[in-house]
Design an enzyme around this catalytic site. Structure first.
Site, short mmCIF file in Angstrom:
data_model
loop_
_atom_site.label_atom_id
_atom_site.label_comp_id
_atom_site.label_asym_id
_atom_site.label_seq_id
_atom_site.Cartn_x
_atom_site.Cartn_y
_atom_site.Cartn_z
N ALA A 182 29.00 24.19 53.40
CA ALA A 182 30.38 23.71 53.34
C ALA A 182 30.72 23.00 52.03
CB ALA A 182 30.63 22.76 54.52
N TYR A 232 20.32 41.44 49.35
CA TYR A 232 21.51 40.76 49.90
C TYR A 232 22.18 41.65 50.94
CZ TYR A 232 26.19 38.62 49.87
OH TYR A 232 27.38 38.03 50.23
N ALA A 274 20.88 44.11 52.69
CA ALA A 274 20.05 44.22 53.90
C ALA A 274 20.18 42.97 54.75
CB ALA A 274 18.58 44.46 53.51
N ILE A 313 35.40 37.43 46.20
CA ILE A 313 36.01 36.11 46.04
C ILE A 313 35.34 35.42 44.85
CG2 ILE A 313 36.42 33.88 47.16
CD1 ILE A 313 36.11 35.57 49.83
P1 NAP Z 1 28.87 29.55 47.09
O1 NAP Z 1 30.10 29.08 46.41
O2 NAP Z 1 27.62 29.75 46.32
O3 NAP Z 1 28.60 28.54 48.32
C1 NAP Z 1 27.47 28.64 49.11
C2 NAP Z 1 27.11 27.23 49.58
O4 NAP Z 1 25.96 27.34 50.45
C3 NAP Z 1 26.70 26.32 48.44
O5 NAP Z 1 27.26 25.04 48.61
C4 NAP Z 1 25.19 26.29 48.55
O6 NAP Z 1 24.60 25.10 48.06
C5 NAP Z 1 25.01 26.38 50.05
N1 NAP Z 1 23.66 26.81 50.39
C6 NAP Z 1 22.88 27.73 49.75
N2 NAP Z 1 21.69 27.84 50.34
C7 NAP Z 1 21.71 26.97 51.40
C8 NAP Z 1 20.76 26.62 52.38
N3 NAP Z 1 19.54 27.17 52.41
N4 NAP Z 1 21.10 25.70 53.33
C9 NAP Z 1 22.31 25.10 53.30
N5 NAP Z 1 23.25 25.39 52.37
C10 NAP Z 1 22.95 26.31 51.43
O7 NAP Z 1 29.13 30.94 47.82
P2 NAP Z 1 30.41 31.55 48.56
O8 NAP Z 1 30.88 32.66 47.72
O9 NAP Z 1 31.34 30.50 49.02
O10 NAP Z 1 29.66 32.21 49.80
C11 NAP Z 1 29.75 31.73 51.13
C12 NAP Z 1 29.32 32.86 52.07
O11 NAP Z 1 30.22 33.97 51.91
C13 NAP Z 1 27.92 33.39 51.80
O12 NAP Z 1 27.28 33.67 53.03
C14 NAP Z 1 28.19 34.69 51.06
O13 NAP Z 1 27.15 35.62 51.21
C15 NAP Z 1 29.48 35.15 51.71
N6 NAP Z 1 30.25 36.11 50.91
C16 NAP Z 1 30.77 35.75 49.70
C17 NAP Z 1 31.52 36.70 48.99
C18 NAP Z 1 32.14 36.40 47.64
O14 NAP Z 1 32.74 37.31 47.06
N7 NAP Z 1 32.04 35.18 47.14
C19 NAP Z 1 31.70 38.00 49.50
C20 NAP Z 1 31.15 38.31 50.73
C21 NAP Z 1 30.43 37.36 51.44
P3 NAP Z 1 24.10 25.08 46.52
O15 NAP Z 1 25.33 25.04 45.71
O16 NAP Z 1 23.26 23.84 46.45
O17 NAP Z 1 23.29 26.35 46.33
#
Ligand code: NAP
Length: 264
Positions: free
Chosen positions: A14, A155, A157, A188
């Protein structure tokens, strides 16, 4: 728009990007929000924002891939708010590389956070939801979980796995009035994509002259019928709907929110 007053929601990952937007939105709808993240300072900042708007919240620094830390998250949530109504499994990581050269340690890390983390959190939260005969679980998967993606094999998988987890949990938890759905975002511009674009720039020769943002925008335009990326708020809107009373008969679904990039 959706009345979540009296509900308690855990959102993992979050502290940034999509998770931040979901947490803010659920709080805006009246839920008390537990913002869980590896980055404790970011989660604290989120909760300060939520409290500023007059809502209740608590931050927890934790790693979703560690069973003991997941148990701690549940214990702290129950200690502070007494119940768990909503879990959003959003924490995720991505890494890039040709699959046949991909390092085992990176593979394990992606699976541990994206797939095992969602399993551990869902398992622990569902055990609290079952006796109360109500609950909502939303997994943030990806369109990479609907078809293989070049240079993002691990990723992809892991996200196929999240969709499978969603379907099985929906079947097993339906009799307890717990719904389980997944959202599959497309593109995003968050910290995650910024890192991916860096890799594409350094490793794909014809992209070397482009900026990271241009690489992202080109990919969006070439793959998305609506020709534009999504925003964290788009994902938060759908998450808020899926955890609301209005979505009580929707379960086991993996909904693409991607401007039409994937249509199955
Ligand atoms: P993000 O900005 O990198 O945010 C992910 C957050 O999760 C970060 O605050 C991160 O902390 C935290 N995190 C990472 N590993 C963790 C762990 N082991 N335990 C607890 N927290 C952890 O990524 P986002 O783009 O918002 O992605 C959020 C979700 O959407 C992910 O599941 C991603 O696969 C999915 N998604 C994203 C996109 C896209 O285009 N961005 C597309 C499809 C799906 P740190 O900053 O400390 O690493």
């Amino acid at each position: 728009m959706y009345n979540l007053k009296g509900r308690v929601a855990i959102v993992t990952g979050a502290g940034s990007g999509i998770g931040w937007a979901i947490a803010m939105r659920l709080a805006g709808e009246g839920a008390a929000v537990v913002g869980a993240d590896m980055n404790g300072a970011a989660a604290k900042k989120l909760i300060a924002e939520i409290r500023k708007s007059g809502r209740r919240g608590m931050s927890v620094e934790m790693d979703v891939s560690a069973e003991g830390e997941v148990k701690g998250l549940i214990r702290k949530t129950l200690g502070q708010f007494g119940q768990i109504d909503i879990l959003v499994n959003n924490a995720g990581i991505a890494d890039t590389g040709v699959l046949i050269e991909f390092e085992e340690q990176k593979w394990d890390q992606i699976m541990a956070v994206n797939l095992k983390g969602a399993f551990l959190c869902a398992r622990a939260a569902a055990q609290e939801m079952i006796p109360r005969k109500q609950g909502r679980i939303v997994n943030i998967a990806s369109i990479a979980g609907k078809r293989g993606v070049e240079f993002m094999g691990a990723y992809s998988a892991s996200k196929f796995g999240v969709i499978s987890l969603t379907q099985t949990l929906a079947k097993e938890l339906g009799r307890h009035n717990i719904t389980v759905n997944a959202i599959c975002p497309g593109f995003i511009w968050t910290a995650m994509w910024q890192n991916l674009a860096k890799w594409f720039r350094a490793n794909v020769p014809h992209l070397a002259g482009k900026s990271e943002k241009e690489i992202f925008e080109d990919r969006v335009k070439s793959m998305t019928p609506l020709l534009r990326p999504q925003t964290p708020e788009d994902i938060a809107n759908l998450a808020a709907f899926l955890v609301s009373d209005q979505a009580g008969n929707i379960t086991g679904q993996s909904i693409n929110l991607d401007g039409g990039t994937v249509m199955h």
